[in-house]
Scaffold this motif. Sequence first.
Motif, PDB file in Angstrom:
ATOM      1  N   LYS A  50      33.109  52.779  35.895  1.00  0.00           N
ATOM      2  CA  LYS A  50      33.805  52.279  37.076  1.00  0.00           C
ATOM      3  C   LYS A  50      33.356  50.865  37.474  1.00  0.00           C
ATOM      4  O   LYS A  50      33.055  50.570  38.629  1.00  0.00           O
ATOM      5  CB  LYS A  50      33.598  53.225  38.270  1.00  0.00           C
ATOM      6  N   THR A 108      34.635  47.781  38.300  1.00  0.00           N
ATOM      7  CA  THR A 108      35.981  47.391  38.730  1.00  0.00           C
ATOM      8  C   THR A 108      36.368  45.963  38.330  1.00  0.00           C
ATOM      9  O   THR A 108      37.514  45.712  37.956  1.00  0.00           O
ATOM     10  CB  THR A 108      36.092  47.533  40.259  1.00  0.00           C
ATOM     11  N   GLN A 109      35.450  45.018  38.431  1.00  0.00           N
ATOM     12  CA  GLN A 109      35.796  43.628  38.108  1.00  0.00           C
ATOM     13  C   GLN A 109      36.192  43.479  36.640  1.00  0.00           C
ATOM     14  O   GLN A 109      37.168  42.805  36.307  1.00  0.00           O
ATOM     15  CB  GLN A 109      34.615  42.709  38.439  1.00  0.00           C
ATOM     16  N   SER A 168      46.803  47.274  40.678  1.00  0.00           N
ATOM     17  CA  SER A 168      45.609  46.976  41.470  1.00  0.00           C
ATOM     18  C   SER A 168      44.540  48.008  41.145  1.00  0.00           C
ATOM     19  O   SER A 168      44.859  49.101  40.657  1.00  0.00           O
ATOM     20  CB  SER A 168      45.923  47.004  42.974  1.00  0.00           C
ATOM     21  N   ASP A 193      41.153  49.816  42.991  1.00  0.00           N
ATOM     22  CA  ASP A 193      40.423  49.929  44.256  1.00  0.00           C
ATOM     23  C   ASP A 193      38.915  49.882  44.024  1.00  0.00           C
ATOM     24  O   ASP A 193      38.447  49.760  42.890  1.00  0.00           O
ATOM     25  CB  ASP A 193      40.826  51.202  45.000  1.00  0.00           C
ATOM     26  N   GLU A 194      38.163  49.979  45.089  1.00  0.00           N
ATOM     27  CA  GLU A 194      36.704  49.861  45.020  1.00  0.00           C
ATOM     28  C   GLU A 194      36.064  50.969  44.193  1.00  0.00           C
ATOM     29  O   GLU A 194      34.976  50.791  43.638  1.00  0.00           O
ATOM     30  CB  GLU A 194      36.118  49.877  46.440  1.00  0.00           C
ATOM     31  N   ASN A 195      36.718  52.107  44.113  1.00  0.00           N
ATOM     32  CA  ASN A 195      36.171  53.238  43.355  1.00  0.00           C
ATOM     33  C   ASN A 195      36.623  53.244  41.888  1.00  0.00           C
ATOM     34  O   ASN A 195      36.378  54.208  41.169  1.00  0.00           O
ATOM     35  CB  ASN A 195      36.571  54.558  44.021  1.00  0.00           C
ATOM     36  N   GLY A 196      37.302  52.190  41.463  1.00  0.00           N
ATOM     37  CA  GLY A 196      37.772  52.108  40.080  1.00  0.00           C
ATOM     38  C   GLY A 196      39.101  52.809  39.875  1.00  0.00           C
ATOM     39  O   GLY A 196      39.533  53.004  38.731  1.00  0.00           O
ATOM     40  N   TYR A 230      42.980  53.196  39.484  1.00  0.00           N
ATOM     41  CA  TYR A 230      43.986  52.295  38.908  1.00  0.00           C
ATOM     42  C   TYR A 230      45.346  52.633  39.521  1.00  0.00           C
ATOM     43  O   TYR A 230      45.800  53.792  39.475  1.00  0.00           O
ATOM     44  CB  TYR A 230      44.005  52.473  37.390  1.00  0.00           C
TER      45      TYR A 230
END
Length: 404
Positions: A65, A67-68, A132, A134-137, A139
């Motif tokens: 996870k 995210t970036q 997009s 989110d912060e938790n990965g 999708y």
Amino acid sequence: MVESFYYSGIALFAILMLVMQNYEILLKPLYKIENKVWKDYKKLLYSIILFHMTDVVWGIFDAYKITQVLFIDSLFYFGSMSLCVLFWTRYAVIYIDDHSIWGRILRWLGEVFYVTFTVMVLVNVFRPVIFSIDENGGYHVTNIRWVMHGIQILLLVSISVFGFAINLRKTGSIKKRYRTVAWFGLVMSIFLFVQLWFPLLPLYTIGYMLGICMVKTFVVNDEKEEYRIELEQSLEREKQHLSELQNTREVAYKDPLTGVKSKVAYAEFESRKDIQVREGSADEFAIAVFDINGLKKINDNFGHKKGDEYIKSACGIISEVFENSPVFRIGGDEFVAVLKDNDFENRKELENTFNERMNRQKSEGQVVVAMGMTEYRKEEDYTFEDVFSRADQNMYLRKHELKG
């Protein structure tokens, strides 16, 4: 986490399969790689590899996870997807029929899809128009992504229909190749359609894997076999051509009456030897010039058939005495022998042997041949003609001697 690594594993397996099947195209110059259609196919393969690599990276970083990295990888995912569509459209249309109006329209649509989707990917860096994370990965995709997905399916189906339509007018092995290209688009569109309900399954990857296997088996391999057959036929024609040239050369270089080397062969030999003499690089050699005495009298009194036998008899004697030297017939009753190696070392003995035989044949009323001989003198002779002229003068002295 296990599912994510499973996702990466399938993509990695697809890359290995593609490279192993197409290494000749990817890593080596293909037999027709300069052809535009095969250049576009090679670009398609690299685009698919890039697409699979984004899947490999996705599975790994989705498991943790990050995210970036997932966001950046997703950008490359959609970018490589649009590249695949572009190069598949180019390859398929050019291979099937690049001259019809429908072919040009399909190529244009492929380019429009690529540009539009690429612009959206760039915009998505600042605003989530496609996806997009989110912060938790997690999708998330937008409706625009599914609209582009549907357009891609329609484009693939259109190319397939176009391919099947063109295929109806073809015959022979090319019919199978066109049909395979058309089936590629259909297989991909089926997998993409199913992915509408299973968005996180690697159906896109599996579709490309099957499609490329089909193209490699029934298009690339078939073209290579056809090229191999054409090459073999071309080599066989070249071999026959060389054989004919060799036969023609042998005929031109052989005197038809006597069987010794002809005037044509002598002209070529003289040209090569003259260059060596002028350059001062010629090896030791001697020239013997021969002229048959009394041939005109034989022709006038007994006919040319008897004269031909007279010439052959004289040539036989020359070839017998100078058996290790090339003998040329340079005129009706004129011959030249070029002495080298052992014959050059023994030139005086050979000259005496020949002249003594002619003296005997003159007393017996048989064929008589006048001979003049001289050797190449590096300090005096600047052309081959210098050596020949001296030998020719000696021959005429001997001719008058025999007549006297």
